[in-house]
Design an enzyme around this catalytic site. Structure first.
Site, short mmCIF file in Angstrom:
data_model
loop_
_atom_site.label_atom_id
_atom_site.label_comp_id
_atom_site.label_asym_id
_atom_site.label_seq_id
_atom_site.Cartn_x
_atom_site.Cartn_y
_atom_site.Cartn_z
N ASN A 176 0.87 -1.17 0.00
CA ASN A 176 0.00 0.00 0.00
C ASN A 176 0.91 1.22 0.00
O ASN A 176 1.74 1.36 0.89
CB ASN A 176 -0.88 0.05 1.25
CG ASN A 176 -1.73 -1.19 1.41
OD1 ASN A 176 -2.22 -1.74 0.44
ND2 ASN A 176 -1.92 -1.63 2.64
N HIS A 187 7.31 4.98 5.56
CA HIS A 187 8.55 4.29 5.19
C HIS A 187 8.25 3.27 4.09
O HIS A 187 7.24 2.56 4.16
CB HIS A 187 9.14 3.58 6.42
CG HIS A 187 10.53 3.09 6.21
ND1 HIS A 187 11.63 3.70 6.76
CD2 HIS A 187 11.01 2.04 5.50
CE1 HIS A 187 12.72 3.04 6.41
NE2 HIS A 187 12.37 2.02 5.64
N HIS A 189 7.59 0.21 2.42
CA HIS A 189 7.44 -1.16 2.92
C HIS A 189 6.18 -1.78 2.33
O HIS A 189 5.34 -1.10 1.74
CB HIS A 189 7.33 -1.17 4.45
CG HIS A 189 6.01 -0.67 4.97
ND1 HIS A 189 5.64 0.65 4.92
CD2 HIS A 189 4.96 -1.34 5.52
CE1 HIS A 189 4.43 0.80 5.44
NE2 HIS A 189 3.99 -0.40 5.80
N GLN A 191 3.64 -5.69 2.84
CA GLN A 191 3.23 -6.72 3.79
C GLN A 191 3.08 -8.05 3.06
O GLN A 191 2.99 -8.09 1.82
CB GLN A 191 1.93 -6.34 4.48
CG GLN A 191 2.00 -5.05 5.26
CD GLN A 191 0.70 -4.73 5.97
OE1 GLN A 191 0.23 -5.48 6.82
NE2 GLN A 191 0.08 -3.61 5.61
#
Length: 363
Positions: A176, A187, A189, A191
């Protein structure tokens, strides 16, 4: 349509994997692609000094009797970290003179760890966080081909490991990006969810794929890709091993699919050549997405890797990535109002052909 070829940088990468435990017992895994770690001349010896107590996580999965959809009830996520100031970034490295973070090391390449606020708990499913870089100012699109390849290696590794966990039905890495999407940490990233059930989109795909195979004995996703390659009008790019296109019935004002030319169930099954080209193709697409809207430096998006189910119906799945944006114009979002939210009946305010043409123009 763009033709794409693999550079040597993405084709050669060594990655060293090393795991530690955080102070509350969660697993953290470093994926290092730089010295001194990649050669083994140094080890990851940092420890989490925070003294965290394990959270009381009590999520459950309930079945909606009206639709047949599963819903995860995870009330502990209500108070999870939300857009903290830069000096409290939990995904930054832990450096002297600054508060310790989720990553004990003073620097890292790619890191995966168990989410402190997971959707699933109690052994039914697993949720992990993937940090693409230690630099909070970067995005996936600005990574080098080498670093993108390291992320792909991490995705493939976690797909294989999480698929082997009892009860896993599908492993989905996703990202996302952007506050417009609802991101709570800026930051760079993503999942990874190991679902203990098949999500609704996968259930629908399996139903369609089963009917398609019964009618003609062929793979639905492979036939869709072949038809888009033949028609060309919605194609965005074509490499030696990967192609990207806008779906015929795209729902979002910006949407695209990326798929391997070979029938592959998941990221773990990709060959070295396929992984190398993926690093190049994926970065190319993300950079086009960031140039899609005039004046928008970083387009908000969701990118999800749909992989074949684990166990039953695995033969009906085929690896592909779906990326879409909720932005319909600079400063304007597509809101899912009555027809979409209440009835699940989609309306797109542009055409897939226009989306594909714009993605080709900004190459």
């Amino acid at each position: 349509m763009s033709e794409l070829y693999v550079s040597s940088d993405a084709a050669s990468v060594q990655v060293r994997k090393s795991a530690i435990r955080l102070s509350d017992g969660r697993e953290l895994i470093y994926f290092d692609d730089r010295e001194p770690y990649v050669s083994g001349s140094a080890d990851r010896t940092e420890t989490d000094i925070r003294g965290l107590e394990p959270l009381d996580i009590q999520s459950e999965i309930r079945l909606d009797a009206l639709t047949g959809d599963y819903v995860a009830i995870a009330a502990h996520r209500m108070n999870r970290t939300y857009l903290p100031p830069a000096n409290e970034n939990p995904l930054a490295p832990s450096r002297a003179g600054e508060p310790p973070t989720e990553i004990p090391a003073p620097d890292y390449d790619v890191v995966v760890f168990e989410n402190r606020f997971p959707t699933f708990s109690g052994g039914a499913g697993r949720c992990e966080v993937v940090c693409f870089t230690s630099d909070p100012t970067e995005s996936f699109a600005t990574l080098s081909e080498r670093r993108a390849r390291t992320v792909i290696e991490a995705w493939a590794d976690r797909t294989e490991v999480l698929s082997a966990l009892p009860g896993t039905r599908q492993v989905v890495p996703f990202e996302n990006r952007g506050e417009e999407i609802g991101v709570t940490l800026t930051h760079p990233h993503g999942q990874i969810y190991a679902y203990p059930y098949l999500p609704p989109r996968t259930q629908a795909l399996v139903r369609q794929a089963r009917a398609h195979r019964a009618a003609g004995g062929r793979s639905l996703l492979a036939d869709v890709l072949a038809e888009e390659q033949r028609a060309r009008v919605r194609m965005v790019l074509r490499g030696e091993r990967w192609s990207a296109y806008v779906p015929l019935a795209a729902k979002w004002p910006l949407e695209l699919m990326l798929a391997p030319h070979r029938d592959v169930p998941d990221l773990a099954e990709l060959t070295e050549d396929e992984r190398a080209e993926l690093a190049v193709v994926y970065l190319d697409l993300l950079r086009r997405v960031d140039r899609f809207f005039p004046g928008v430096a970083r387009t908000p998006y969701i990118a999800a890797w749909h992989q074949a189910p684990v166990g039953q119906d695995r033969e009906l799945g085929r690896l592909h990535m779906q990326l879409f944006s909720v932005m319909r114009a600079p400063g304007r979002l597509k809101f899912l109002a009555g027809s979409e939210s209440a009835m699940g009946a989609w309306i797109n305010d542009t055409t897939p052909e226009r989306i594909a043409r714009r993605l080709r123009e900004v190459a």
